[in-house]
Design an enzyme around this catalytic site. Structure first.
Site, mmCIF file in Angstrom:
data_model
loop_
_atom_site.group_PDB
_atom_site.id
_atom_site.type_symbol
_atom_site.label_atom_id
_atom_site.label_comp_id
_atom_site.label_asym_id
_atom_site.label_seq_id
_atom_site.Cartn_x
_atom_site.Cartn_y
_atom_site.Cartn_z
ATOM 1 N N ASP A 294 -33.624 -36.654 56.105
ATOM 2 C CA ASP A 294 -34.517 -35.966 56.254
ATOM 3 C C ASP A 294 -34.200 -34.969 57.446
ATOM 4 O O ASP A 294 -33.251 -35.134 57.821
ATOM 5 C CB ASP A 294 -35.690 -36.821 56.722
ATOM 6 C CG ASP A 294 -37.045 -36.072 57.375
ATOM 7 O OD1 ASP A 294 -37.372 -34.868 56.444
ATOM 8 O OD2 ASP A 294 -37.687 -36.519 58.207
ATOM 9 N N SER A 295 -35.059 -34.147 57.738
ATOM 10 C CA SER A 295 -34.821 -33.231 58.953
ATOM 11 C C SER A 295 -34.812 -33.842 60.309
ATOM 12 O O SER A 295 -34.031 -33.358 61.210
ATOM 13 C CB SER A 295 -36.071 -32.176 59.079
ATOM 14 O OG SER A 295 -37.342 -32.853 59.184
ATOM 15 N N TYR B 143 -37.852 -28.501 59.175
ATOM 16 C CA TYR B 143 -37.341 -27.775 58.016
ATOM 17 C C TYR B 143 -38.685 -26.614 57.618
ATOM 18 O O TYR B 143 -38.741 -25.754 57.138
ATOM 19 C CB TYR B 143 -37.139 -28.559 56.897
ATOM 20 C CG TYR B 143 -35.811 -29.023 57.039
ATOM 21 C CD1 TYR B 143 -34.778 -28.607 57.799
ATOM 22 C CD2 TYR B 143 -35.401 -29.980 56.159
ATOM 23 C CE1 TYR B 143 -33.418 -29.203 57.783
ATOM 24 C CE2 TYR B 143 -34.102 -30.402 55.811
ATOM 25 C CZ TYR B 143 -33.028 -30.210 56.815
ATOM 26 O OH TYR B 143 -31.895 -30.690 56.660
ATOM 27 N N GLY B 144 -40.036 -27.502 57.936
ATOM 28 C CA GLY B 144 -41.262 -26.557 57.453
ATOM 29 C C GLY B 144 -41.503 -25.241 57.647
ATOM 30 O O GLY B 144 -42.082 -24.679 56.981
ATOM 31 N N CYS C 241 -37.987 -36.188 52.346
ATOM 32 C CA CYS C 241 -38.578 -35.259 52.900
ATOM 33 C C CYS C 241 -39.137 -34.505 51.853
ATOM 34 O O CYS C 241 -38.391 -33.873 50.806
ATOM 35 C CB CYS C 241 -37.354 -34.405 53.644
ATOM 36 S SG CYS C 241 -37.820 -32.781 54.256
ATOM 37 N N ASN C 242 -40.405 -34.288 51.792
ATOM 38 C CA ASN C 242 -41.210 -33.437 50.832
ATOM 39 C C ASN C 242 -40.801 -31.812 50.736
ATOM 40 O O ASN C 242 -40.599 -31.497 49.764
ATOM 41 C CB ASN C 242 -42.621 -33.414 51.146
ATOM 42 C CG ASN C 242 -43.110 -34.837 51.147
ATOM 43 O OD1 ASN C 242 -43.910 -35.210 50.151
ATOM 44 N ND2 ASN C 242 -43.301 -35.611 52.236
ATOM 45 N N THR C 243 -40.383 -31.315 52.239
ATOM 46 C CA THR C 243 -39.895 -30.170 52.269
ATOM 47 C C THR C 243 -38.789 -29.767 51.553
ATOM 48 O O THR C 243 -38.695 -28.775 50.913
ATOM 49 C CB THR C 243 -40.073 -29.516 53.534
ATOM 50 O OG1 THR C 243 -41.309 -29.817 54.288
ATOM 51 C CG2 THR C 243 -39.724 -28.081 53.940
ATOM 52 N N GLU D 85 -41.386 -35.849 66.061
ATOM 53 C CA GLU D 85 -40.025 -35.692 66.584
ATOM 54 C C GLU D 85 -40.106 -35.913 68.417
ATOM 55 O O GLU D 85 -39.135 -36.464 68.795
ATOM 56 C CB GLU D 85 -39.458 -34.255 66.532
ATOM 57 C CG GLU D 85 -38.947 -34.085 64.955
ATOM 58 C CD GLU D 85 -38.062 -35.121 64.465
ATOM 59 O OE1 GLU D 85 -36.916 -35.337 65.223
ATOM 60 O OE2 GLU D 85 -38.432 -35.491 63.435
ATOM 61 N N CYS E 137 -45.985 -35.017 54.076
ATOM 62 C CA CYS E 137 -44.562 -34.925 54.826
ATOM 63 C C CYS E 137 -44.402 -36.325 55.255
ATOM 64 O O CYS E 137 -45.325 -37.015 56.019
ATOM 65 C CB CYS E 137 -45.163 -33.921 56.174
ATOM 66 S SG CYS E 137 -43.862 -34.015 57.266
ATOM 67 N N THR E 138 -43.156 -36.609 55.256
ATOM 68 C CA THR E 138 -42.963 -38.136 55.714
ATOM 69 C C THR E 138 -43.145 -38.211 57.219
ATOM 70 O O THR E 138 -43.295 -39.198 57.489
ATOM 71 C CB THR E 138 -41.542 -38.175 55.168
ATOM 72 O OG1 THR E 138 -40.454 -37.347 55.755
ATOM 73 C CG2 THR E 138 -41.312 -38.440 53.910
ATOM 74 N N HIS E 139 -43.051 -37.431 58.094
ATOM 75 C CA HIS E 139 -43.289 -37.482 59.407
ATOM 76 C C HIS E 139 -44.822 -38.056 59.723
ATOM 77 O O HIS E 139 -44.984 -38.672 60.590
ATOM 78 C CB HIS E 139 -43.204 -36.187 60.193
ATOM 79 C CG HIS E 139 -41.863 -35.723 60.423
ATOM 80 N ND1 HIS E 139 -40.890 -35.221 59.689
ATOM 81 C CD2 HIS E 139 -41.260 -35.873 61.674
ATOM 82 C CE1 HIS E 139 -39.758 -35.025 59.979
ATOM 83 N NE2 HIS E 139 -39.868 -35.367 61.397
#
Ligand code: DGL
Length: 261
Positions: free
Chosen positions: A6-7, A38-39, A69-71, A148, A180-182
């Site tokens: 992921d990012s 990344y978004g 990561c969906n993005t 983050e 979004c996985t976040h």
């Protein structure tokens, strides 16, 4: 070994589901923390990162790769499949299908990064799987960065989240897709706002089931976890308790390391 990337911290929500479903598998988690979020990036940049990371994970010996990561999935999973033919790949896409199937009001909403929200791939997913259900797509810039920086219960952020959710709930959305996985780590804050008017839909468990189906011999290892990051690997490791993932520390093979810088 299963490579999961992921990012930043978001994919740890997917890693946790995979670690539970495949306790013996060796897992390598890669966070592109030098380039998060990344978004807000353009597709070409995301694609270049995804290809570099995917190839790095394959070179490390990963025999199954999860784009957690969906993005990144929306922008680049197709390109990665072309670059790594024959290597099983699992992407993560917003749970539009289960949300549409579960909706009683006929209205659902997808929360996602700006990049995912404008993606062709999300439009196609909605076209293919939302049936007669009305789908509102809500871009949530800045939310991944809140995760983050571990501002998971910040009152100012709660106000901001309320401003995004209020119109969706007022319009009758009864399923809110965490696209979004976040955002999985914002679940307690979001649940308090939604207050039983809607269900939050996350696909981490479904992704883990797909990994179980594809893993084969990759499922059999020593249950070790390696953490890699392109910046501040120590922060990645230190975030585990704040994210409710202390139990993953027991699987760590060593300290988190810098990679691909
Ligand atoms: N976790 C990522 C996703 O699922 C991206 C967040 C970001 O880097 O903007 O979309």
């Amino acid at each position: 070994m299963i490579g999961i990337f992921d990012s930043g911290l978001g994919g740890l929500s997917v890693l946790a589901a995979i670690a539970s479903a495949l306790p013996q598998a060796d897992l390598l988690y890669f966070a592109d923390t030098a380039h998060v979020p990344y978004g807000d990036r353009d597709d070409a940049f995301i694609r270049q990162r995804v290809l570099a990371i995917g190839k790095h994970l394959a070179a490390q010996g990963c025999t199954l790769i999860v784009v957690a990561c969906n993005t990144a999935t929306a922008a680049a999973v197709a390109a990665l499949r072309e670059q790594l033919p024959g290597l099983p790949l699992v992407g993560v896409e917003p749970g539009v299908k289960p949300a549409a199937a579960a909706s009683r009001s006929g209205r659902i909403a997808v929360l996602a990064t700006a990049s995912t929200a404008r993606s062709q791939r999300l439009a196609q997913l909605i076209e293919a799987h939302a049936g007669g259900v009305q789908v509102a797509v809500e871009a949530c810039p800045g939310w991944a960065t809140r995760v983050e920086t571990l501002q998971l219960d910040d009152p100012d952020f709660a106000d901001e989240a309320r401003r995004h959710l209020a119109p969706l709930l007022a319009a009758g959305a009864d399923q809110i897709v965490l696209g979004c996985t976040h955002y999985a780590f914002l679940r307690p804050l979001l649940e308090a706002i939604v207050a039983q008017r809607a269900t939050l839909v996350d696909v981490a468990e479904a992704v883990a089931r797909q990994c179980v189906r594809l893993a084969g011999a990759t499922a059999l290892g020593q249950g070790r976890l390696t953490l890699l990051a392109t910046a501040h690997p120590e922060r990645l490791q230190a975030a585990l308790p704040a994210l409710g993932l202390s139990w993953l520390s027991d699987r760590l093979s060593g300290a988190a390391r810098l990679a691909l810088t």
